[in-house]
Design a protein around this motif. Structure first.
Motif, PDB file in Angstrom:
ATOM      1  N   THR A  95       0.851  -1.190   0.000  1.00  0.00           N
ATOM      2  CA  THR A  95       0.000   0.000   0.000  1.00  0.00           C
ATOM      3  C   THR A  95       0.890   1.244   0.000  1.00  0.00           C
ATOM      4  O   THR A  95       2.065   1.181   0.343  1.00  0.00           O
ATOM      5  CB  THR A  95      -0.932   0.030   1.223  1.00  0.00           C
ATOM      6  OG1 THR A  95      -0.130  -0.007   2.412  1.00  0.00           O
ATOM      7  CG2 THR A  95      -1.858  -1.172   1.218  1.00  0.00           C
ATOM      8  N   GLU A  96       0.312   2.382  -0.388  1.00  0.00           N
ATOM      9  CA  GLU A  96       1.066   3.636  -0.469  1.00  0.00           C
ATOM     10  C   GLU A  96       0.953   4.418   0.839  1.00  0.00           C
ATOM     11  O   GLU A  96      -0.140   4.550   1.396  1.00  0.00           O
ATOM     12  CB  GLU A  96       0.485   4.514  -1.588  1.00  0.00           C
ATOM     13  CG  GLU A  96       0.862   4.091  -2.982  1.00  0.00           C
ATOM     14  CD  GLU A  96       2.211   4.657  -3.413  1.00  0.00           C
ATOM     15  OE1 GLU A  96       2.531   5.793  -3.056  1.00  0.00           O
ATOM     16  OE2 GLU A  96       2.941   3.931  -4.122  1.00  0.00           O
ATOM     17  N   ALA A  97       2.064   4.978   1.296  1.00  0.00           N
ATOM     18  CA  ALA A  97       2.019   5.890   2.435  1.00  0.00           C
ATOM     19  C   ALA A  97       1.291   7.168   2.028  1.00  0.00           C
ATOM     20  O   ALA A  97       1.474   7.664   0.916  1.00  0.00           O
ATOM     21  CB  ALA A  97       3.429   6.228   2.903  1.00  0.00           C
ATOM     22  N   ALA A  98       0.473   7.695   2.918  1.00  0.00           N
ATOM     23  CA  ALA A  98      -0.257   8.939   2.626  1.00  0.00           C
ATOM     24  C   ALA A  98       0.689  10.141   2.585  1.00  0.00           C
ATOM     25  O   ALA A  98       0.402  11.127   1.922  1.00  0.00           O
ATOM     26  CB  ALA A  98      -1.345   9.174   3.678  1.00  0.00           C
ATOM     27  N   HIS A  99       1.819  10.022   3.298  1.00  0.00           N
ATOM     28  CA  HIS A  99       2.771  11.133   3.366  1.00  0.00           C
ATOM     29  C   HIS A  99       4.175  10.643   3.029  1.00  0.00           C
ATOM     30  O   HIS A  99       4.597   9.585   3.490  1.00  0.00           O
ATOM     31  CB  HIS A  99       2.771  11.745   4.766  1.00  0.00           C
ATOM     32  CG  HIS A  99       1.406  12.172   5.219  1.00  0.00           C
ATOM     33  ND1 HIS A  99       0.594  11.352   5.955  1.00  0.00           N
ATOM     34  CD2 HIS A  99       0.710  13.306   4.991  1.00  0.00           C
ATOM     35  CE1 HIS A  99      -0.555  11.977   6.180  1.00  0.00           C
ATOM     36  NE2 HIS A  99      -0.513  13.152   5.602  1.00  0.00           N
ATOM     37  N   ARG A 100       4.877  11.428   2.231  1.00  0.00           N
ATOM     38  CA  ARG A 100       6.267  11.074   1.918  1.00  0.00           C
ATOM     39  C   ARG A 100       7.131  11.199   3.161  1.00  0.00           C
ATOM     40  O   ARG A 100       8.002  10.366   3.410  1.00  0.00           O
ATOM     41  CB  ARG A 100       6.826  12.024   0.849  1.00  0.00           C
ATOM     42  CG  ARG A 100       6.146  11.909  -0.497  1.00  0.00           C
ATOM     43  CD  ARG A 100       6.829  12.827  -1.478  1.00  0.00           C
ATOM     44  NE  ARG A 100       8.104  12.286  -1.858  1.00  0.00           N
ATOM     45  CZ  ARG A 100       8.352  11.661  -3.005  1.00  0.00           C
ATOM     46  NH1 ARG A 100       7.400  11.523  -3.899  1.00  0.00           N
ATOM     47  NH2 ARG A 100       9.544  11.174  -3.263  1.00  0.00           N
ATOM     48  N   VAL A 101       6.889  12.268   3.920  1.00  0.00           N
ATOM     49  CA  VAL A 101       7.708  12.554   5.102  1.00  0.00           C
ATOM     50  C   VAL A 101       6.803  13.137   6.181  1.00  0.00           C
ATOM     51  O   VAL A 101       5.893  13.928   5.879  1.00  0.00           O
ATOM     52  CB  VAL A 101       8.837  13.560   4.754  1.00  0.00           C
ATOM     53  CG1 VAL A 101       9.597  13.992   6.009  1.00  0.00           C
ATOM     54  CG2 VAL A 101       9.790  12.958   3.722  1.00  0.00           C
ATOM     55  N   ILE A 102       7.027  12.713   7.421  1.00  0.00           N
ATOM     56  CA  ILE A 102       6.365  13.320   8.576  1.00  0.00           C
ATOM     57  C   ILE A 102       7.453  13.758   9.548  1.00  0.00           C
ATOM     58  O   ILE A 102       8.247  12.932  10.009  1.00  0.00           O
ATOM     59  CB  ILE A 102       5.396  12.344   9.277  1.00  0.00           C
ATOM     60  CG1 ILE A 102       4.290  11.869   8.324  1.00  0.00           C
ATOM     61  CG2 ILE A 102       4.784  12.996  10.515  1.00  0.00           C
ATOM     62  CD1 ILE A 102       3.312  10.865   8.949  1.00  0.00           C
ATOM     63  N   THR A 103       7.496  15.048   9.821  1.00  0.00           N
ATOM     64  CA  THR A 103       8.488  15.597  10.746  1.00  0.00           C
ATOM     65  C   THR A 103       7.774  16.070  11.996  1.00  0.00           C
ATOM     66  O   THR A 103       6.644  16.558  11.917  1.00  0.00           O
ATOM     67  CB  THR A 103       9.229  16.763  10.061  1.00  0.00           C
ATOM     68  OG1 THR A 103      10.041  16.214   9.026  1.00  0.00           O
ATOM     69  CG2 THR A 103      10.092  17.543  11.038  1.00  0.00           C
ATOM     70  N   SER A 104       8.398  15.904  13.144  1.00  0.00           N
ATOM     71  CA  SER A 104       7.798  16.427  14.367  1.00  0.00           C
ATOM     72  C   SER A 104       8.822  17.236  15.148  1.00  0.00           C
ATOM     73  O   SER A 104      10.009  16.890  15.194  1.00  0.00           O
ATOM     74  CB  SER A 104       7.198  15.291  15.200  1.00  0.00           C
ATOM     75  OG  SER A 104       8.082  14.841  16.184  1.00  0.00           O
ATOM     76  N   LEU A 105       8.345  18.317  15.726  1.00  0.00           N
ATOM     77  CA  LEU A 105       9.174  19.236  16.511  1.00  0.00           C
ATOM     78  C   LEU A 105       8.481  19.462  17.846  1.00  0.00           C
ATOM     79  O   LEU A 105       7.283  19.781  17.866  1.00  0.00           O
ATOM     80  CB  LEU A 105       9.314  20.579  15.792  1.00  0.00           C
ATOM     81  CG  LEU A 105       9.827  20.527  14.345  1.00  0.00           C
ATOM     82  CD1 LEU A 105       9.513  21.838  13.623  1.00  0.00           C
ATOM     83  CD2 LEU A 105      11.316  20.256  14.326  1.00  0.00           C
ATOM     84  N   LEU A 106       9.210  19.302  18.936  1.00  0.00           N
ATOM     85  CA  LEU A 106       8.631  19.459  20.275  1.00  0.00           C
ATOM     86  C   LEU A 106       9.021  20.801  20.887  1.00  0.00           C
ATOM     87  O   LEU A 106      10.185  21.216  20.801  1.00  0.00           O
ATOM     88  CB  LEU A 106       9.119  18.333  21.195  1.00  0.00           C
ATOM     89  CG  LEU A 106       8.487  16.960  21.002  1.00  0.00           C
ATOM     90  CD1 LEU A 106       9.273  15.905  21.777  1.00  0.00           C
ATOM     91  CD2 LEU A 106       7.026  16.958  21.458  1.00  0.00           C
ATOM     92  N   PHE A 107       8.025  21.442  21.511  1.00  0.00           N
ATOM     93  CA  PHE A 107       8.244  22.705  22.227  1.00  0.00           C
ATOM     94  C   PHE A 107       7.489  22.635  23.551  1.00  0.00           C
ATOM     95  O   PHE A 107       6.553  21.862  23.704  1.00  0.00           O
ATOM     96  CB  PHE A 107       7.704  23.887  21.405  1.00  0.00           C
ATOM     97  CG  PHE A 107       8.400  24.099  20.092  1.00  0.00           C
ATOM     98  CD1 PHE A 107       9.474  24.963  19.992  1.00  0.00           C
ATOM     99  CD2 PHE A 107       7.980  23.419  18.955  1.00  0.00           C
ATOM    100  CE1 PHE A 107      10.122  25.150  18.780  1.00  0.00           C
ATOM    101  CE2 PHE A 107       8.631  23.607  17.735  1.00  0.00           C
ATOM    102  CZ  PHE A 107       9.706  24.475  17.652  1.00  0.00           C
ATOM    103  N   ASP A 108       7.882  23.504  24.489  1.00  0.00           N
ATOM    104  CA  ASP A 108       7.210  23.510  25.786  1.00  0.00           C
ATOM    105  C   ASP A 108       5.770  23.992  25.691  1.00  0.00           C
ATOM    106  O   ASP A 108       4.918  23.548  26.468  1.00  0.00           O
ATOM    107  CB  ASP A 108       7.964  24.415  26.771  1.00  0.00           C
ATOM    108  CG  ASP A 108       9.184  23.721  27.365  1.00  0.00           C
ATOM    109  OD1 ASP A 108       9.178  22.470  27.435  1.00  0.00           O
ATOM    110  OD2 ASP A 108      10.140  24.418  27.745  1.00  0.00           O
TER     111      ASP A 108
END
Lengths: 103, 103
Positions: free
Chosen positions: B53-66
């Motif tokens: 199956t195909e991924a819905a997103h090529r890339v998923i990035t996450s950034l954490l902040f307070d």
């Protein structure tokens, strides 16, 4: 390391019971995945990046595993039970994605 | 704690230069965000949960902040430069989402 993301779209009319999800569904997933599960997070959408905009997803959950094989070994035997629980907390179908952790 | 997700849709014809993203773009983001950034991950889509199956997103990035405020204080002064770099590695517009970390 791979990450399995489960994304619940913020569709008009969609519902999501976060209390049930955190207190019943996710503990059940954690128990079924056992030692194969290397970490998990649950995020509740606030906005689409700028104040006043809509988040594209109500909830984004992530599950970490050592490999695609480790995920499939742990998940497939429990898939029916886990997926059968979804209607108890939401009326939207989640988008599932498996990704390779690059950073 | 809040998480900023940046999701690059896996549209037909979309391109994504992961080498540039990891070696130039993300280090620039990290430097601009400074101490406000509490963690970041970059995931490259493999499939949509099941093999083949195909991924819905090529890339998923996450950034954490307070907090949302800490994110906005760090991001807004750098927004033009960060967003101006996007065409150097992809031809798709990312979906941005700010979420509250619940678990």
């Amino acid at each position: 390391m791979i990450r399995v993301n489960v994304l619940y779209p913020n569709d008009p009319g969609s519902t999501f019971d976060m209390h049930y999800y955190l207190s019943k569904h996710m503990p059940m997933v954690q128990q079924k995945m056992g030692a194969a599960l290397k970490g998990m997070t649950v995020d509740q959408g606030l906005n689409g990046g700028l104040p006043g905009t809509e988040a594209a997803h109500r909830v984004i959950t992530s599950l970490l595993f050592d490999s695609v094989e480790a995920f499939e070994r742990a998940f497939l035997p429990a898939a029916a039970e886990i997926q059968g629980d979804i209607p108890r907390y939401t009326n939207v179908a989640p988008v599932v994605q498996v990704s390779e952790v690059k950073m």
